[in-house]
Design an enzyme around this catalytic site. Structure first.
Site, PDB file in Angstrom:
ATOM      1  N   LYS A  47       4.477   3.360   2.798  1.00  6.85           N
ATOM      2  CA  LYS A  47       4.365   2.728   1.475  1.00  6.85           C
ATOM      3  C   LYS A  47       2.893   2.644   1.074  1.00  6.85           C
ATOM      4  O   LYS A  47       2.081   2.074   1.799  1.00  6.85           O
ATOM      5  CB  LYS A  47       4.993   1.330   1.522  1.00  6.85           C
ATOM      6  CG  LYS A  47       4.732   0.477   0.270  1.00  6.85           C
ATOM      7  CD  LYS A  47       5.439  -0.887   0.334  1.00  6.85           C
ATOM      8  CE  LYS A  47       5.021  -1.798  -0.817  1.00  6.85           C
ATOM      9  NZ  LYS A  47       5.645  -3.145  -0.758  1.00  6.85           N
ATOM     10  N   ASP A  71      -0.544  -4.632  -5.164  1.00  5.45           N
ATOM     11  CA  ASP A  71       0.756  -5.124  -5.612  1.00  5.45           C
ATOM     12  C   ASP A  71       0.577  -6.468  -6.314  1.00  5.45           C
ATOM     13  O   ASP A  71       0.582  -7.523  -5.679  1.00  5.45           O
ATOM     14  CB  ASP A  71       1.716  -5.259  -4.423  1.00  5.45           C
ATOM     15  CG  ASP A  71       3.104  -5.718  -4.859  1.00  5.45           C
ATOM     16  OD1 ASP A  71       3.368  -5.719  -6.089  1.00  5.45           O
ATOM     17  OD2 ASP A  71       3.928  -6.054  -3.981  1.00  5.45           O
ATOM     18  N   LYS A  85       2.891 -11.953  -9.297  1.00  4.62           N
ATOM     19  CA  LYS A  85       2.801 -12.856  -8.146  1.00  4.62           C
ATOM     20  C   LYS A  85       1.894 -14.044  -8.486  1.00  4.62           C
ATOM     21  O   LYS A  85       0.883 -13.870  -9.157  1.00  4.62           O
ATOM     22  CB  LYS A  85       2.185 -12.113  -6.949  1.00  4.62           C
ATOM     23  CG  LYS A  85       3.115 -11.135  -6.254  1.00  4.62           C
ATOM     24  CD  LYS A  85       2.430 -10.517  -5.054  1.00  4.62           C
ATOM     25  CE  LYS A  85       3.289  -9.435  -4.423  1.00  4.62           C
ATOM     26  NZ  LYS A  85       4.509  -9.944  -3.781  1.00  4.62           N
ATOM     27  N   ASP A 136      -1.107  -3.693   0.616  1.00  4.16           N
ATOM     28  CA  ASP A 136       0.232  -3.134   0.406  1.00  4.16           C
ATOM     29  C   ASP A 136       0.265  -1.605   0.556  1.00  4.16           C
ATOM     30  O   ASP A 136       1.295  -0.987   0.376  1.00  4.16           O
ATOM     31  CB  ASP A 136       0.752  -3.552  -0.980  1.00  4.16           C
ATOM     32  CG  ASP A 136       2.243  -3.848  -0.964  1.00  4.16           C
ATOM     33  OD1 ASP A 136       2.778  -4.101   0.134  1.00  4.16           O
ATOM     34  OD2 ASP A 136       2.865  -3.806  -2.042  1.00  4.16           O
ATOM     35  N   ASP A 144       8.676  -6.686  -8.627  1.00  2.72           N
ATOM     36  CA  ASP A 144       7.945  -6.954  -7.383  1.00  2.72           C
ATOM     37  C   ASP A 144       8.617  -6.337  -6.152  1.00  2.72           C
ATOM     38  O   ASP A 144       8.033  -6.309  -5.079  1.00  2.72           O
ATOM     39  CB  ASP A 144       7.771  -8.470  -7.198  1.00  2.72           C
ATOM     40  CG  ASP A 144       6.637  -8.814  -6.243  1.00  2.72           C
ATOM     41  OD1 ASP A 144       5.876  -7.896  -5.874  1.00  2.72           O
ATOM     42  OD2 ASP A 144       6.512  -9.996  -5.876  1.00  2.72           O
ATOM     43  N   GLU A 189       8.964  -3.230  -5.414  1.00  2.12           N
ATOM     44  CA  GLU A 189       8.556  -1.875  -5.796  1.00  2.12           C
ATOM     45  C   GLU A 189       8.447  -0.918  -4.615  1.00  2.12           C
ATOM     46  O   GLU A 189       8.563   0.291  -4.782  1.00  2.12           O
ATOM     47  CB  GLU A 189       7.224  -1.932  -6.554  1.00  2.12           C
ATOM     48  CG  GLU A 189       5.971  -2.023  -5.675  1.00  2.12           C
ATOM     49  CD  GLU A 189       5.892  -3.271  -4.816  1.00  2.12           C
ATOM     50  OE1 GLU A 189       6.499  -4.283  -5.192  1.00  2.12           O
ATOM     51  OE2 GLU A 189       5.232  -3.229  -3.764  1.00  2.12           O
ATOM     52  N   ARG A 192      10.421  -0.357  -2.028  1.00  8.78           N
ATOM     53  CA  ARG A 192      11.663   0.391  -1.755  1.00  8.78           C
ATOM     54  C   ARG A 192      11.864   1.511  -2.770  1.00  8.78           C
ATOM     55  O   ARG A 192      12.487   2.514  -2.470  1.00  8.78           O
ATOM     56  CB  ARG A 192      12.844  -0.588  -1.721  1.00  8.78           C
ATOM     57  CG  ARG A 192      13.115  -1.306  -3.018  1.00  8.78           C
ATOM     58  CD  ARG A 192      13.935  -2.579  -2.834  1.00  8.78           C
ATOM     59  NE  ARG A 192      13.181  -3.618  -2.134  1.00  8.78           N
ATOM     60  CZ  ARG A 192      13.701  -4.755  -1.692  1.00  8.78           C
ATOM     61  NH1 ARG A 192      14.978  -5.016  -1.880  1.00  8.78           N
ATOM     62  NH2 ARG A 192      12.948  -5.645  -1.068  1.00  8.78           N
TER      63      ARG A 192
END
Ligand code: BES
Ligand code: ZN
Ligand code: ZN
Length: 474
Positions: free
Chosen positions: A240, A245, A252, A263, A322, A324, A326
């Site tokens: 990933k 993020d 967030k 991230d 959020d 994201e 996956r």
């Protein structure tokens, strides 16, 4: 840090001794220093060294490689305190551990323990510049090879830490694609970079959606190391790569957003791993895959309630912008499975806060459709102390990610409150058709809130040591 191996001791600023209790008794040292594990003691040396640095290992029969790594990391801190530029450390067998085990663990603890993310500090930077490892003459050749290998691996862990710790704007998706190009050129890897246009043509609408709010183009980078040209089999490691993020439109809050440049830890771990394998001249065939995007707010950003068609044709409703990770992994994995047919796929992702709730910063979650593959990862994790623990992927969880107006949704089960690690994995797994696959949720292990021995506050570089160990034996 420069590493040399000799069977004869040499001149250096400090003499580092990782001491077990039995030896302290024999040498009459017990009166000044009881070498319990975790204790250190610095004294003027009676001979050619400026100082002796003693670090306790406890009882020889209870010694483990991790205790040696940790004791060595405490010793290097003492060396830095007295500004020792060069150190000598003697390798030895210890309880159940061979001289080779001792040497590799001590080097790991020493090199990784010296790491600091200090490029933005303007005060004096203190590091140990040279480590001379002493060993028996019968082990000299083997330990020389081991030293080269260990240094290569540890330097790449530091490369991963540096890349993740740096500013998110500096390490944006386009910049990381350029960095991967540089790595490919220097290490002799094959590289393919898909930009926005190519991904549009291929229909990778999930990666594109996640990256839409950003000033930087999303990228899909594929690196290949062909260590065994006679075999067509290859293992894909997919990471990933969300360079920041923010949560997107589902922004967030303070307290959750500050460290989100980490991230991309999965992507950087697979980059550093394939770089290591190339530098080691490994016989393994491996491909590293990095879906890179920035998840940021903006007038063009993707929105909750939107539905997108993935590369494999399935439609996905976005319940929250959020979740994201996956999404980018789904497109990357289904593309790699279809186009490259790897014998196994392993993904690494800072996927869920739920993983931190479950395991803290100590263990990565492992979920897999293949027990043999899961077993190999578990074993490699035990050896390197980058440990994983398996959670179940029962069919019931797959039911929870089915959509209402779309095939799938990106938030499951009581608004994502239940079984977050497992439903995240189930989402990714529903994009794997038939290949043995394992998912590692590294949200907890990829970033430390404080120093812990050879693993420092901030980016940990988790996964590089474990993956190199695992892929070389696969
Ligand atoms: N990148 C985060 C997960 C994360 C949290 C990584 C903390 C490292 C530390 C991920 O994209 C995310 O936001 N996940 C959501 C998923 C949820 C909405 C289903 C989460 O964990 O809250
Ligand atoms: Zn997120
Ligand atoms: Zn994320």
């Amino acid at each position: 840090m420069d590493i040399s191996v000799q069977s004869r001791p040499q001149k250096a600023d400090a003499n580092v001794i990782l001491l077990v209790e039995e030896d302290a008794l024999e040498k009459g040292l017990k009166a000044v220093f009881a070498p319990e594990f975790g204790k250190t003691f610095v004294k003027p040396s009676g001979n050619e060294f400026r100082a002796d640095i003693l670090a306790g290992l406890g009882k020889a029969k209870e010694a483990t490689k991790e205790k040696i790594r940790r004791a060595a990391s405490l010793a290097v801190l003492e060396a830095k305190k007295i500004k020792a530029d060069s150190c000598v450390l003697h390798s030895r067998s210890c309880g159940k551990l061979s001289e080779e085990d001792f040497a590799s663990a001590a080097m790991e603890g020493f090199i990784l323990g010296d790491y600091a993310f200090d490029k933005y500090r303007t005060d004096e930077k203190i590091h140990v510049k040279k480590l001379a490892l002493g060993c028996s003459s019968k082990s000299e050749r083997r330990i020389k090879n081991l030293a080269r290998r260990t240094k290569t691996i540890c330097d790449n862990v530091a490369f991963a830490r540096d890349t993740i710790n740096d500013n998110a704007d500096r390490m944006n998706p386009e910049a990381i694609a350029v960095l991967a190009g540089k790595v490919a050129k220097e290490s002799g890897l094959k590289i393919r970079v898909l930009g926005k246009k190519e991904m549009e043509k291929l229909g990778m609408n999930l990666i594109l959606a996640v990256g839409r709010g950003s000033q930087y183009e999303p990228k899909l980078v594929i690196l290949e190391h062909k260590g065994n040209p006679r075999s067509n089999e290859t293992t894909a490691i997919v990471g990933k790569g969300i360079t920041f993020d923010s949560g997107g439109i589902n922004l967030k809050p303070t307290g959750f957003i500050e460290t989100m440049r980490d991230d991309k830890s999965g992507a950087i771990a697979v980059l550093a791993t394939i770089k290591t394998l190339a530098e080691l001249g490994s016989k393994a065939n491996v491909m590293a895959v990095m879906p890179l995007a920035e998840n940021i707010v903006g007038s063009r950003a993707y929105k909750p309630g939107d539905v997108f068609r993935a590369y494999n044709g399935k439609t996905v409703e976005i319940n929250t912008t959020d979740a994201e990770g996956r999404l980018v992994l789904a497109d990357a994995i289904s593309f790699i499975e279809k186009e490259y047919r790897p014998k196994a796929i392993i993904d690494l992702a800072t996927l869920t806060g739920a993983c931190l709730v479950c395991f803290g910063e100590y263990v990565a979650a492992l979920l897999s459709n293949d027990e043999k593959l899961a077993g190999k990862i578990f074993e490699a994790g035990q050896k390197t102390y980058e440990r994983v623990w398996q959670l179940p992927l029962y069919d019931e969880y797959r039911e929870e990610i089915k959509g209402e107006t779309s095939d799938l949704k990106n938030l499951a089960y009581n608004n994502g409150k239940y079984a977050g690690v497992i439903t995240g994995a189930a989402f990714i797994g529903s994009f794997v058709e038939k290949t043995p696959w394992a998912h590692l949720d590294i949200a907890g292990v990829s970033w430390y809130e404080k120093d812990r021995f050879h693993i420092k506050k901030g980016a940990t570089g988790w996964g590089v040591r474990m993956l190199v160990e695992m892929l070389e034996g696969f």
